[in-house]
Motif scaffolding. Structure first.
Motif, PDB file in Angstrom:
ATOM      1  N   GLN A  64       0.824  -1.214   0.000  1.00 27.12           N
ATOM      2  CA  GLN A  64       0.000   0.000   0.000  1.00 27.12           C
ATOM      3  C   GLN A  64       0.854   1.258   0.000  1.00 27.12           C
ATOM      4  O   GLN A  64       0.379   2.340  -0.309  1.00 27.12           O
ATOM      5  N   LEU A  65       2.140   1.083   0.367  1.00 24.28           N
ATOM      6  CA  LEU A  65       3.015   2.246   0.542  1.00 24.28           C
ATOM      7  C   LEU A  65       3.933   2.495  -0.642  1.00 24.28           C
ATOM      8  O   LEU A  65       4.553   3.546  -0.727  1.00 24.28           O
ATOM      9  N   THR A  66       4.081   1.499  -1.517  1.00 23.60           N
ATOM     10  CA  THR A  66       5.010   1.655  -2.629  1.00 23.60           C
ATOM     11  C   THR A  66       4.568   0.809  -3.820  1.00 23.60           C
ATOM     12  O   THR A  66       3.971  -0.261  -3.650  1.00 23.60           O
ATOM     13  N   GLU A  67       4.886   1.302  -5.005  1.00 21.00           N
ATOM     14  CA  GLU A  67       4.636   0.527  -6.235  1.00 21.00           C
ATOM     15  C   GLU A  67       5.768  -0.457  -6.466  1.00 21.00           C
ATOM     16  O   GLU A  67       5.660  -1.338  -7.321  1.00 21.00           O
ATOM     17  N   ASP A  68       6.893  -0.278  -5.771  1.00 23.50           N
ATOM     18  CA  ASP A  68       8.107  -1.053  -6.044  1.00 23.50           C
ATOM     19  C   ASP A  68       8.425  -1.959  -4.862  1.00 23.50           C
ATOM     20  O   ASP A  68       9.212  -1.605  -3.984  1.00 23.50           O
ATOM     21  N   LEU A  69       7.759  -3.110  -4.823  1.00 27.16           N
ATOM     22  CA  LEU A  69       7.929  -4.023  -3.689  1.00 27.16           C
ATOM     23  C   LEU A  69       8.448  -5.378  -4.173  1.00 27.16           C
ATOM     24  O   LEU A  69       7.913  -5.952  -5.129  1.00 27.16           O
ATOM     25  N   THR A  70       9.482  -5.859  -3.501  1.00 27.32           N
ATOM     26  CA  THR A  70      10.017  -7.193  -3.794  1.00 27.32           C
ATOM     27  C   THR A  70       9.894  -8.055  -2.548  1.00 27.32           C
ATOM     28  O   THR A  70      10.188  -7.596  -1.438  1.00 27.32           O
ATOM     29  N   PHE A  71       9.448  -9.294  -2.744  1.00 24.92           N
ATOM     30  CA  PHE A  71       9.257 -10.223  -1.620  1.00 24.92           C
ATOM     31  C   PHE A  71      10.330 -11.299  -1.700  1.00 24.92           C
ATOM     32  O   PHE A  71      10.499 -11.947  -2.741  1.00 24.92           O
ATOM     33  N   PHE A  72      11.057 -11.463  -0.598  1.00 26.29           N
ATOM     34  CA  PHE A  72      12.094 -12.495  -0.506  1.00 26.29           C
ATOM     35  C   PHE A  72      11.576 -13.591   0.447  1.00 26.29           C
ATOM     36  O   PHE A  72      11.574 -13.372   1.668  1.00 26.29           O
ATOM     37  N   PRO A  73      11.131 -14.742  -0.067  1.00 24.78           N
ATOM     38  CA  PRO A  73      10.503 -15.755   0.806  1.00 24.78           C
ATOM     39  C   PRO A  73      11.467 -16.360   1.830  1.00 24.78           C
ATOM     40  O   PRO A  73      11.016 -16.840   2.868  1.00 24.78           O
ATOM     41  N   GLN A  74      12.750 -16.357   1.573  1.00 26.69           N
ATOM     42  CA  GLN A  74      13.735 -16.889   2.530  1.00 26.69           C
ATOM     43  C   GLN A  74      13.382 -18.298   2.983  1.00 26.69           C
ATOM     44  O   GLN A  74      13.502 -18.645   4.166  1.00 26.69           O
ATOM     45  N   GLY A  75      12.900 -19.084   2.036  1.00 27.88           N
ATOM     46  CA  GLY A  75      12.645 -20.499   2.332  1.00 27.88           C
ATOM     47  C   GLY A  75      11.217 -20.818   2.741  1.00 27.88           C
ATOM     48  O   GLY A  75      10.850 -21.986   2.806  1.00 27.88           O
ATOM     49  N   ILE A  76      10.383 -19.811   3.024  1.00 31.54           N
ATOM     50  CA  ILE A  76       9.000 -20.174   3.367  1.00 31.54           C
ATOM     51  C   ILE A  76       8.260 -20.548   2.075  1.00 31.54           C
ATOM     52  O   ILE A  76       8.545 -20.011   1.004  1.00 31.54           O
ATOM     53  N   HIS A  77       7.336 -21.486   2.196  1.00 31.12           N
ATOM     54  CA  HIS A  77       6.624 -21.980   1.017  1.00 31.12           C
ATOM     55  C   HIS A  77       5.559 -20.966   0.586  1.00 31.12           C
ATOM     56  O   HIS A  77       4.737 -20.542   1.384  1.00 31.12           O
ATOM     57  N   LEU A  78       5.604 -20.609  -0.700  1.00 26.96           N
ATOM     58  CA  LEU A  78       4.575 -19.722  -1.255  1.00 26.96           C
ATOM     59  C   LEU A  78       3.680 -20.543  -2.168  1.00 26.96           C
ATOM     60  O   LEU A  78       4.139 -21.078  -3.182  1.00 26.96           O
ATOM     61  N   ARG A  79       2.400 -20.640  -1.816  1.00 25.59           N
ATOM     62  CA  ARG A  79       1.466 -21.376  -2.674  1.00 25.59           C
ATOM     63  C   ARG A  79       1.261 -20.608  -3.968  1.00 25.59           C
ATOM     64  O   ARG A  79       1.438 -19.383  -4.026  1.00 25.59           O
ATOM     65  N   GLU A  80       0.838 -21.367  -5.005  1.00 25.83           N
ATOM     66  CA  GLU A  80       0.606 -20.724  -6.309  1.00 25.83           C
ATOM     67  C   GLU A  80      -0.433 -19.609  -6.187  1.00 25.83           C
ATOM     68  O   GLU A  80      -0.328 -18.575  -6.838  1.00 25.83           O
ATOM     69  N   ALA A  81      -1.438 -19.838  -5.336  1.00 27.89           N
ATOM     70  CA  ALA A  81      -2.481 -18.816  -5.163  1.00 27.89           C
ATOM     71  C   ALA A  81      -1.873 -17.528  -4.605  1.00 27.89           C
ATOM     72  O   ALA A  81      -2.256 -16.416  -4.997  1.00 27.89           O
ATOM     73  N   THR A  82      -0.905 -17.672  -3.698  1.00 27.83           N
ATOM     74  CA  THR A  82      -0.251 -16.486  -3.130  1.00 27.83           C
ATOM     75  C   THR A  82       0.582 -15.788  -4.190  1.00 27.83           C
ATOM     76  O   THR A  82       0.578 -14.554  -4.302  1.00 27.83           O
ATOM     77  N   ARG A  83       1.283 -16.593  -4.988  1.00 28.60           N
ATOM     78  CA  ARG A  83       2.085 -15.988  -6.066  1.00 28.60           C
ATOM     79  C   ARG A  83       1.186 -15.223  -7.042  1.00 28.60           C
ATOM     80  O   ARG A  83       1.550 -14.139  -7.519  1.00 28.60           O
ATOM     81  N   ALA A  84       0.019 -15.773  -7.309  1.00 29.49           N
ATOM     82  CA  ALA A  84      -0.916 -15.103  -8.232  1.00 29.49           C
ATOM     83  C   ALA A  84      -1.407 -13.785  -7.626  1.00 29.49           C
ATOM     84  O   ALA A  84      -1.520 -12.766  -8.326  1.00 29.49           O
ATOM     85  N   ARG A  85      -1.671 -13.815  -6.320  1.00 28.85           N
ATOM     86  CA  ARG A  85      -2.133 -12.581  -5.659  1.00 28.85           C
ATOM     87  C   ARG A  85      -1.025 -11.525  -5.679  1.00 28.85           C
ATOM     88  O   ARG A  85      -1.277 -10.335  -5.908  1.00 28.85           O
ATOM     89  N   PHE A  86       0.193 -11.975  -5.410  1.00 26.88           N
ATOM     90  CA  PHE A  86       1.328 -11.035  -5.457  1.00 26.88           C
ATOM     91  C   PHE A  86       1.480 -10.470  -6.876  1.00 26.88           C
ATOM     92  O   PHE A  86       1.671  -9.265  -7.067  1.00 26.88           O
TER      93      PHE A  86
END
Ligand SMILES: Cc1cc2nc3c(=O)[nH]c(=O)nc-3n(C[C@H](O)[C@H](O)[C@H](O)COP(=O)(O)OP(=O)(O)OC[C@H]3O[C@@H](n4cnc5c(N)ncnc54)[C@H](O)[C@@H]3O)c2cc1C
Length: 215
Positions: A64-86
């Motif tokens: 909400q604060l920036t258009e330029d956001l990068t997510f570093f999972p650092q080993g946590i599992h990201l489901r495909e649904a989460t990737r789609a939302r991101f």
């Protein structure tokens, strides 16, 4: 020293992930709370360094604060649904782990180095910390502590207005409410003060009636 009441207000320690260079920027370019720091870091290139599943929601708040956001999972599992939302919110995901924080010559945070050597430019890192109530030196009180789910932290257990199972001992602020902000830290103080005012009145009345006042 003796006291009629004890209020424990030792706060908490934010435990950061063990990434070299991170701690040096804590509270400045490494932040945890969009409500505390959001205005200062708005519109900058922000990276969310995941520490657990809660970091997914954290990313949506910082988005909400920036258009330029990068997510570093650092080993946590990201489901495909989460990737789609991101992806729908233009949040970039970099799966290669972060190895260290990169500063320029004057010490400004300018990015993170990944384990493959690549540097991803960032000005701000958002990190959900593990929050541990400061308990050092208080063992003698034998106050019960409890762990939060998902390894989020440890706090002194308390009831209404900071009361504890130990008579005469209250606990306030982040030592018992790990997510509390400044305003909440005043509540137990008000409760203790109210009880002292009643105790003083009881004692005054007892003295007026020729009885031994209780403290
Ligand atoms: C980077 C950052 C930014 C924040 N921004 C905001 C904001 O914008 N707005 C907001 O409302 N909140 C903000 N917060 C949260 C806010 O700082 C806390 O909610 C608040 O400080 C909690 O108050 P406290 O009295 O419980 O603990 P603290 O403020 O942590 O005070 C505890 C004190 O007890 C001392 N102490 C610890 N152990 C002992 C001991 N054994 N004996 C004696 N003294 C001891 C510590 O040294 C410390 O001085 C922020 C927090 C951080 C980390």
């Amino acid at each position: 020293m003796t006291a009629r009441r004890v209020l424990v207000a030792t706060g908490l320690k934010d435990v950061l992930p063990d990434v070299p260079g991170l701690a040096e920027h804590w509270g400045h370019s490494v932040v945890h709370c969009p409500y505390c720091h959001g205005w200062e870091v708005r519109d900058q290139p922000i990276g969310v360094l995941a520490t657990g599943p809660a970091s997914i929601g954290h990313a949506l708040l910082f988005r909400q604060l920036t258009e330029d956001l990068t997510f570093f999972p650092q080993g946590i599992h990201l489901r495909e649904a989460t990737r789609a939302r991101f992806a729908a919110r233009n949040i970039r995901v970099v799966d290669t782990p972060v190895q260290e924080v990169v500063d320029n010559e004057d010490g400004t945070l300018v990015g993170v180095r990944l384990t493959d050597g690549q540097v991803v430019a960032r000005r701000v890192l958002a990190v959900a910390t593990r929050m541990k109530a400061r308990t050092e030196g208080l063992d003698g009180l034998q106050l019960p502590v409890e762990d939060l789910p998902d390894n989020m932290g440890r706090r002194f257990a308390s009831g209404m207005a900071g009361t504890t199972k130990v008579p005469g001992v209250w606990v306030a602020g982040n030592a018992t409410d790990l997510a509390a902000q400044v305003g909440a830290s005043a509540t137990a103080g008000a409760h203790v003060n109210s009880l002292l005012a009643t105790a003083d009145t009881d004692a005054a009345l007892a003295a007026a009636q020729g009885e031994t006042p209780a403290l």
